[in-house]
Design an enzyme around this catalytic site. Sequence first.
Site, mmCIF file in Angstrom:
data_model
loop_
_atom_site.group_PDB
_atom_site.id
_atom_site.type_symbol
_atom_site.label_atom_id
_atom_site.label_comp_id
_atom_site.label_asym_id
_atom_site.label_seq_id
_atom_site.Cartn_x
_atom_site.Cartn_y
_atom_site.Cartn_z
ATOM 1 N N HIS A 174 3.353 14.525 -0.166
ATOM 2 C CA HIS A 174 3.665 14.364 1.267
ATOM 3 C C HIS A 174 5.144 14.652 1.507
ATOM 4 C CE1 HIS A 174 -0.186 12.754 2.393
ATOM 5 N NE2 HIS A 174 -0.076 11.669 1.656
ATOM 6 N N GLU A 190 -3.157 15.196 3.251
ATOM 7 C CA GLU A 190 -3.714 14.395 2.153
ATOM 8 C C GLU A 190 -4.113 15.289 0.987
ATOM 9 O OE1 GLU A 190 -3.557 11.236 1.827
ATOM 10 O OE2 GLU A 190 -2.757 10.971 3.840
ATOM 11 N N HIS A 203 -13.113 2.554 10.432
ATOM 12 C CA HIS A 203 -12.684 3.671 11.266
ATOM 13 C C HIS A 203 -13.463 3.811 12.570
ATOM 14 C CE1 HIS A 203 -11.151 4.368 7.283
ATOM 15 N NE2 HIS A 203 -10.288 5.235 7.760
ATOM 16 N N HIS A 260 0.919 12.091 -5.911
ATOM 17 C CA HIS A 260 0.286 12.255 -4.597
ATOM 18 C C HIS A 260 1.292 12.008 -3.460
ATOM 19 C CE1 HIS A 260 -2.838 11.781 -1.428
ATOM 20 N NE2 HIS A 260 -1.977 10.896 -0.959
ATOM 21 N N GLU A 261 1.988 10.879 -3.521
ATOM 22 C CA GLU A 261 2.921 10.540 -2.437
ATOM 23 C C GLU A 261 4.057 11.560 -2.336
ATOM 24 O OE1 GLU A 261 2.128 8.485 -0.267
ATOM 25 O OE2 GLU A 261 0.505 7.491 -1.361
ATOM 26 N N TYR A 264 -10.756 13.482 6.136
ATOM 27 C CA TYR A 264 -10.930 13.049 4.740
ATOM 28 C C TYR A 264 -11.921 13.943 4.007
ATOM 29 C CZ TYR A 264 -8.646 8.979 6.770
ATOM 30 O OH TYR A 264 -7.778 8.163 7.441
ATOM 31 N N HIS A 282 0.850 -1.196 0.000
ATOM 32 C CA HIS A 282 0.000 0.000 0.000
ATOM 33 C C HIS A 282 0.890 1.252 0.000
ATOM 34 C CE1 HIS A 282 -3.904 1.903 0.703
ATOM 35 N NE2 HIS A 282 -3.165 2.858 1.248
ATOM 36 N N ALA A 283 0.677 2.137 -0.959
ATOM 37 C CA ALA A 283 1.576 3.286 -1.141
ATOM 38 C C ALA A 283 1.603 4.196 0.087
ATOM 39 C CB ALA A 283 1.142 4.087 -2.357
#
Length: 603
Positions: free
Chosen positions: A378, A402, A502, A374-375, A512, A344-345
């Site tokens: 971060h 995010e 969650h 996206h990553e 989110y 999972h990235a």
Amino acid sequence: MKNVLAGAVVLIVLGTLSCARGQTSPQPAAGDAKAFLDNVNQTMLKLGVEQNQAGWVQQTYITDDTDAVAARANQRYIDAVARFVKDATRFDKLDLPADQRRQLNVLKTSLVMVTPSDPRESEELTTIMARLESAYGKGKWCTNKADPDTCLNIDDITKLMANDRNPQRLREAWEGWHTISPPMKKDYARFVELSNKGAREIGFADTGAMWRSKYDMPPDEFTKELDRLWNQVRPLYLKLHAYVRMRLRDKYGDVVPANGPIPAYLLGNIWAQEWGNIYPLVAVPNADPGYSLTDILKRRKVGPLDMVRTGEHFYTSLGFDPLPKTFWERSLFTRPRDREVVCHASAWDLDFEGDVRIKMCIEQTAEDFTTIHHELGHNFYQRAYKDQPVIFRDSANDGFHEAIGDTIALSVTPEYLVKIGLLDKAPDASRDLGLLMRDALDKIAFLPFGLLIDQWRWKVFAGEVTPEQYNKVWWDLRLKYQGIAPPSPRGEEWFDPGAKYHVPDNTPYTRYFLARILQFQFHRALAKIAECTAPLNRCSAYESKEAGKRLNAMLSMGLSRPWPDALEALTGTRQMDATAIIDYFAPLSAWLDEQLKGKPVGW
Ligand SMILES: [Zn+2]
């Protein structure tokens, strides 16, 4: 997704505080706060690095031993933060410099759960949490209880909901998965009591109020703020909902009402939270973009490393420094052949000072190409705030981290692909409807769901909703916000919130929702600074040094200032604003108006 950082601890347990009880500590002086915070920052750095190193090794080389080492490092970090939080209340009444006061506040609101100081209650709560998590993790639905081969875990259920189009099977799987949670209900009610007690001990009204205190405004005002944002996008959601309902009715017939809520099991996802999987059922005719980035990457033999270099190049085109040599040496880009890894990235900052990395098992697909952008978002955020005190090395609020990666992913437009030589010619704007519909099914459909999880929990924590009404209020909210309904009445013998990860895992969810709103607001701001005159969905910040400068101004603040300051540094406004979503999806919205002429909207 990013890994757990200092100040972003998922679960904090105040379990080791008994040594301080019964003693009256002398009233602290203002100078003590500085010494205290210095110690907090140093300790969090030291234990945070150890936690990251252990976590990295564990996720890139999974064995029983690395699991144990990582769990120990996590516990050490969590225990230390928990002690500091309790200690920090000593300074509650002192006049302190603004920066120190903020560090103390950030520390105190970094908790997701506080166990009561009574050791028996503390242990009871910790045990309950472990039991809830394990009940979810082991959750399975078996069509034939006698035959383990017929048992489906959440991964199997997810695949089934995404791909199956038989309404009977979908309904069975939906009802089946929701049998895992009723046993959690009693534990959940007790968890609410005990965690509220812990939250009150450090000065919050209840656990929900503690969660809402992270947002630099009074908890009740924050609730109103979320309503305001939701009302900005609700009209667009109603249109999407009405159109999807119409097309599902074409497919499934009367089981989908003409003007009522959509059955929860027909939207391609067990929670009906993102609807992208049913795109083939609701596709816009003749709106295929006319190219496949996946095919292009494969045809041109753009390998995983080239894909990451392309992503890095996006950021350097904005004026950010290239990634350090260590990023290329230490990241995990492809699935190793000889060991188990978590594919999972995720994005990491091992030492909080620039040892940034990504961990992905990159495939030559359009999806992974976007995920890389996206990553890296971060990573560039982490590097931008590395000079802040350790407590402040995080995003301005938990929606920001995010949102940044997704913001940059929104700049991966056809025109950008042309500029970097991956595409010869951008398709005509009339082809955008397909891409916009696909994005809307995931991003617009998610908004009411992203909002209601915590609406339910905040009411539960505040005692407005008692265990006798858990399920009723859950479905009231799902009807009110999402316009969806269960296949048959769901009484209190069920505990349907518990079927969403969650809730038993106790991870706050509002972040989110915020991330989905903020990414479009950031994107619109960057597009404006880059002087883009195209429709917003065709704008890319690529190569705009000015956009990069403003982005960096926001990122480098980390968590050191209230989030409206950070927002203002990029967007020039201090309010979150969901109208950027309306702008972005304007072509789709107009098309939906056409399709819905004379058709029912709402439920
Ligand atoms: Zn992320």
